[in-house]
Scaffold this motif. Sequence first.
Motif, short mmCIF file in Angstrom:
data_model
loop_
_atom_site.label_atom_id
_atom_site.label_comp_id
_atom_site.label_asym_id
_atom_site.label_seq_id
_atom_site.Cartn_x
_atom_site.Cartn_y
_atom_site.Cartn_z
N GLY A 1 -14.52 1.71 -4.29
CA GLY A 1 -13.20 1.12 -4.41
C GLY A 1 -13.25 -0.32 -4.91
N ARG A 24 -7.91 0.87 -7.62
CA ARG A 24 -9.01 1.82 -7.58
C ARG A 24 -9.04 2.60 -6.28
N THR A 25 -8.72 1.94 -5.19
CA THR A 25 -8.72 2.59 -3.89
C THR A 25 -7.65 3.67 -3.81
N LEU A 32 -9.65 2.94 4.56
CA LEU A 32 -9.58 2.03 3.42
C LEU A 32 -10.88 1.29 3.16
N LEU A 72 -14.04 5.39 2.28
CA LEU A 72 -13.88 4.95 0.90
C LEU A 72 -15.25 4.82 0.26
N GLN A 127 -8.54 6.77 -5.80
CA GLN A 127 -9.54 7.59 -5.12
C GLN A 127 -8.93 8.35 -3.95
N TRP A 166 0.83 -1.20 0.00
CA TRP A 166 0.00 0.00 0.00
C TRP A 166 0.86 1.26 0.00
N SER A 220 -11.39 -4.00 -0.77
CA SER A 220 -10.95 -2.77 -1.43
C SER A 220 -9.86 -3.10 -2.43
#
Length: 310
Positions: A91, A282-283, A66, A88, A286, A16, A278
């Motif tokens: 996501g 995509r997460t 998240l 979120l 965003q 991450w 998630s």
Amino acid sequence: MEIVFASTLEPDPQAWTAALRAALPEARVRLWGDGEPEGRADFAVVWAPPADLFAREPRLRALLNLGAGVDALLRLQGLPDDLPLVRLEDGGMAVQMAEYTLYHLLRESRDFGRYERQQAEGLWRPLDDIDRSAWTVGVLGAGAMGARVAQACAALEYPTAVWSRSGRSVPGAESYGGQAGLAAFLARTRVLVNALPLTDATRGILCRRTFDQLRPDALLINIARGGHLVESDLLAALDSGRLRAVALDVFEQEPLPPGHPFWADARIRITPHVAGASLMDRTVRQIADKIRALDRGDAVTGVVDRTLQY
């Protein structure tokens, strides 16, 4: 701008932080507990953050979660009253939750479970054709997750309705709102899908009173939070025949403890909180967009209303 990634549950936090660095090259992104100097972070990206986050990072300008559910964040000790919490928005989770729901809905409504048992016995025995009017779906929650679930069910021509506090409409589904609309919503529902946020108002909503108002021989699917469910009431509803089957992805205590009665109950199908994960790409996109907007002082969507608890 400095960002800290803080999670006590994420199995690969380095992935991450690497993704966030790639998406936000202008920022300094560090991993919680990496030995680097603390106390300078502007933003924290979190999932089940450590209890001393706010003591060690007192300059935070916003907390970005998240996941969509923020009930755990609202219980964090030392959470500043004026710190924006940003949840979120999807996501990639909503389509997965729709898939999860459809799997269990189809398994029951098309008798696929019975066909599995017949295969084990070597039986070639077609069962009755499906009557979709008998499989009315009701989705608790009309947010991003609940709306996607409802639309997926309606697209397969299952009679579908949604219920929410506000009575928000969802294309393709009947809409019910507030306490006044809950009884009518439950009375027409045989397949109850819970996609609500966990708040003081919704805790324990999956209880005997709710189950007793459903159509007979009902199916329950919980993809929201374990705190929504009164476990003893669920077992009683199964024993009485009010519920025919249950699919549970979330639990009050996770992981579900060994020896818990749910494990050995064939009427309950258990998954380990995987209905909607998630998706990292995509997460991160965003979150990066929202951090840049917040850094500029612009408004963002997904900010939690603490009075509503979502």
